[in-house]
Design a protein around this motif. Structure first.
Motif, PDB file in Angstrom:
ATOM      1  N   VAL A   1       0.689  -1.247   0.013  1.00  0.00           N
ATOM      2  CA  VAL A   1      -0.003  -0.022   0.101  1.00  0.00           C
ATOM      3  C   VAL A   1       0.805   1.359  -0.067  1.00  0.00           C
ATOM      4  O   VAL A   1       1.687   1.432   0.980  1.00  0.00           O
ATOM      5  CB  VAL A   1      -1.018   0.064   1.234  1.00  0.00           C
ATOM      6  N   GLN A   2       0.650   2.016  -0.895  1.00  0.00           N
ATOM      7  CA  GLN A   2       1.392   3.452  -0.862  1.00  0.00           C
ATOM      8  C   GLN A   2       0.321   4.650  -0.693  1.00  0.00           C
ATOM      9  O   GLN A   2      -0.634   4.591  -1.335  1.00  0.00           O
ATOM     10  CB  GLN A   2       1.995   3.729  -2.328  1.00  0.00           C
ATOM     11  N   VAL A   3       0.759   5.452   0.230  1.00  0.00           N
ATOM     12  CA  VAL A   3      -0.184   6.350   0.730  1.00  0.00           C
ATOM     13  C   VAL A   3       0.665   7.902   0.510  1.00  0.00           C
ATOM     14  O   VAL A   3       1.672   8.187   0.901  1.00  0.00           O
ATOM     15  CB  VAL A   3      -0.400   6.447   2.256  1.00  0.00           C
TER      16      VAL A   3
ATOM     17  N   SER B   1      -2.570  15.123   5.638  1.00  0.00           N
ATOM     18  CA  SER B   1      -3.451  14.442   6.498  1.00  0.00           C
ATOM     19  C   SER B   1      -2.816  13.601   7.749  1.00  0.00           C
ATOM     20  O   SER B   1      -1.561  12.990   7.262  1.00  0.00           O
ATOM     21  CB  SER B   1      -4.320  13.400   5.640  1.00  0.00           C
ATOM     22  N   TRP B   2      -3.418  13.315   8.813  1.00  0.00           N
ATOM     23  CA  TRP B   2      -2.787  12.607   9.728  1.00  0.00           C
ATOM     24  C   TRP B   2      -3.289  11.062   9.369  1.00  0.00           C
ATOM     25  O   TRP B   2      -4.437  10.745   8.643  1.00  0.00           O
ATOM     26  CB  TRP B   2      -3.772  12.496  11.082  1.00  0.00           C
ATOM     27  N   ILE B   3      -2.492  10.260   9.230  1.00  0.00           N
ATOM     28  CA  ILE B   3      -2.564   8.543   8.982  1.00  0.00           C
ATOM     29  C   ILE B   3      -2.085   7.702  10.093  1.00  0.00           C
ATOM     30  O   ILE B   3      -1.133   8.160  10.682  1.00  0.00           O
ATOM     31  CB  ILE B   3      -2.089   8.382   7.401  1.00  0.00           C
TER      32      ILE B   3
ATOM     33  N   LEU C   1       1.111  13.279   7.378  1.00  0.00           N
ATOM     34  CA  LEU C   1       1.682  13.077   6.079  1.00  0.00           C
ATOM     35  C   LEU C   1       1.614  14.332   5.423  1.00  0.00           C
ATOM     36  O   LEU C   1       0.471  14.655   5.099  1.00  0.00           O
ATOM     37  CB  LEU C   1       0.999  11.956   5.341  1.00  0.00           C
ATOM     38  N   LYS C   2       2.911  15.124   5.435  1.00  0.00           N
ATOM     39  CA  LYS C   2       2.849  16.514   4.721  1.00  0.00           C
ATOM     40  C   LYS C   2       2.543  16.383   3.088  1.00  0.00           C
ATOM     41  O   LYS C   2       2.371  15.586   2.490  1.00  0.00           O
ATOM     42  CB  LYS C   2       4.012  17.255   5.212  1.00  0.00           C
ATOM     43  N   GLN C   3       2.138  17.773   2.414  1.00  0.00           N
ATOM     44  CA  GLN C   3       1.868  17.753   1.148  1.00  0.00           C
ATOM     45  C   GLN C   3       2.986  17.275   0.496  1.00  0.00           C
ATOM     46  O   GLN C   3       4.057  17.963   0.800  1.00  0.00           O
ATOM     47  CB  GLN C   3       1.391  19.097   0.777  1.00  0.00           C
TER      48      GLN C   3
ATOM     49  N   GLY D   1     -10.012  12.860   1.929  1.00  0.00           N
ATOM     50  CA  GLY D   1      -9.926  13.712   0.706  1.00  0.00           C
ATOM     51  C   GLY D   1      -8.549  14.085   0.242  1.00  0.00           C
ATOM     52  O   GLY D   1      -8.352  14.525  -0.919  1.00  0.00           O
ATOM     53  N   ALA D   2      -7.554  14.207   1.007  1.00  0.00           N
ATOM     54  CA  ALA D   2      -6.410  14.933   0.644  1.00  0.00           C
ATOM     55  C   ALA D   2      -5.450  13.715   0.149  1.00  0.00           C
ATOM     56  O   ALA D   2      -4.120  13.804   0.036  1.00  0.00           O
ATOM     57  CB  ALA D   2      -5.854  15.597   1.875  1.00  0.00           C
ATOM     58  N   ILE D   3      -5.867  12.391   0.441  1.00  0.00           N
ATOM     59  CA  ILE D   3      -4.936  11.361   0.249  1.00  0.00           C
ATOM     60  C   ILE D   3      -5.239  10.577  -1.120  1.00  0.00           C
ATOM     61  O   ILE D   3      -6.105  10.370  -1.724  1.00  0.00           O
ATOM     62  CB  ILE D   3      -5.079  10.312   1.260  1.00  0.00           C
ATOM     63  N   GLN D   4      -3.957  10.113  -1.806  1.00  0.00           N
ATOM     64  CA  GLN D   4      -3.897   9.251  -3.115  1.00  0.00           C
ATOM     65  C   GLN D   4      -3.543   7.763  -2.678  1.00  0.00           C
ATOM     66  O   GLN D   4      -2.347   7.665  -1.947  1.00  0.00           O
ATOM     67  CB  GLN D   4      -3.395   9.966  -4.183  1.00  0.00           C
TER      68      GLN D   4
END
Length: 280
Positions: free
Chosen positions: A199-201, A208-210, A225-227, A247-250
């Motif tokens: 899994v790649q985040v 976002s906090w992950i 996880l910073k931009q 919403g900020a995660i791919q």
């Protein structure tokens, strides 16, 4: 004395306005009522469970599962009821010891991220140097032959053609062997092992906090996880994720991009296993 009223109905007459104003749950509940929304409406809009919404409105953050998740739920609920989440998050941090420092990723995954950056010998530079030497030799021979007259010039031109062809012929083979050694991009994880889940985040447009855990429940990462940052996690069975702002995660899972349209500010709990990506 009011007859037939419940304690909740009598609460506005008590002298506790300042305490109610300082309560995070009370502020969220009042904003929801003012917006004409029910708890079901908020749950459908945010995907936060009804029990958690009721608990937060009662200032009980234990069902959230931790400070990171509590902040994400507060932010999500505040946006749903048209409140600015920043003051509520600041109030939560002040009441619960502040925001924790980010936990670094496990060394296993740092090593895994660095490993593809290795490069083989620079055969391209050696090939270019050899071609330059051959061309220089041919040019020198042609120049020397020109001093001997027209006949010599013709003989040198005929001899230079096969010499150039022989030196240039290894060029495609050298380039082909060098191509697989190029370092892959951050998102190129299609060659992940088939017997594991990879899994790649990444956070291309925001932060976002992950939180990530393996199948044994061992914490692999818990932080911000910073931009522009990216993290890769791998396990033999499954990876459990919690996204504070989905919403900020791919996501890329086992080499495939996850196309789910996560809402900005939404908290998502996901589980991915080997084979086709499946949301848990």
């Amino acid at each position: 004395m009011s007859i037939g009223n419940s304690p909740e109905d009598e609460r506005p007459f008590e002298d506790d306005r300042e305490e109610a104003r300082l309560s995070i749950g009370h502020a969220l509940r009042q904003a929801r009522i003012a917006a004409g929304l029910t708890v079901d409406d908020v749950t459908n809009a945010t995907r936060v469970r009804i029990s958690i919404v009721h608990a937060i409105e009662a200032d009980d953050f234990a069902p959230c599962g931790g400070d990171v998740y509590a902040r994400g739920h507060i932010r999500t609920l505040a946006k749903a009821v048209h409140l600015d989440p920043a003051p509520l998050i600041a109030q939560y941090d002040a009441e619960h010891g502040g925001r924790p420092a980010p936990t670094p990723a496990a060394p296993l995954f740092e090593a895994e991220r660095i490993r593809p950056e290795r490069r083989g010998p620079n055969w391209t530079a050696a090939m270019v140097a050899a071609i330059v030497a051959v061309v220089g030799f041919v040019g020198f021979t042609a120049f020397k032959g020109g001093d001997d007259g027209g006949g010599g010039k013709t003989q040198v031109a005929e001899g230079s053609t096969p010499a150039t062809s022989k030196s240039a012929s290894p060029t495609p083979r050298t380039s082909t062997s060098d191509t697989p050694k190029a370092a892959p991009s951050d998102s190129a994880i299609a060659a992940a092992p088939q017997d594991k889940v990879t899994v790649q985040v990444s956070a291309p447009d925001g932060r976002s906090w992950i939180s990530a855990k393996d199948h044994n429940g061992r914490l692999l990462f818990d932080g911000l996880l910073k931009q522009g940052d990216s993290k890769t996690f791998q396990d033999s069975q499954k990876i459990n994720l919690v996204l504070g702002d989905a919403g900020a995660i791919q996501l890329y899972v086992n080499g495939k991009k996850i196309e789910d349209s996560f809402q900005p500010g939404a908290v998502e709990r996901l589980t991915y296993t080997k084979g086709d990506p499946q949301v848990g």
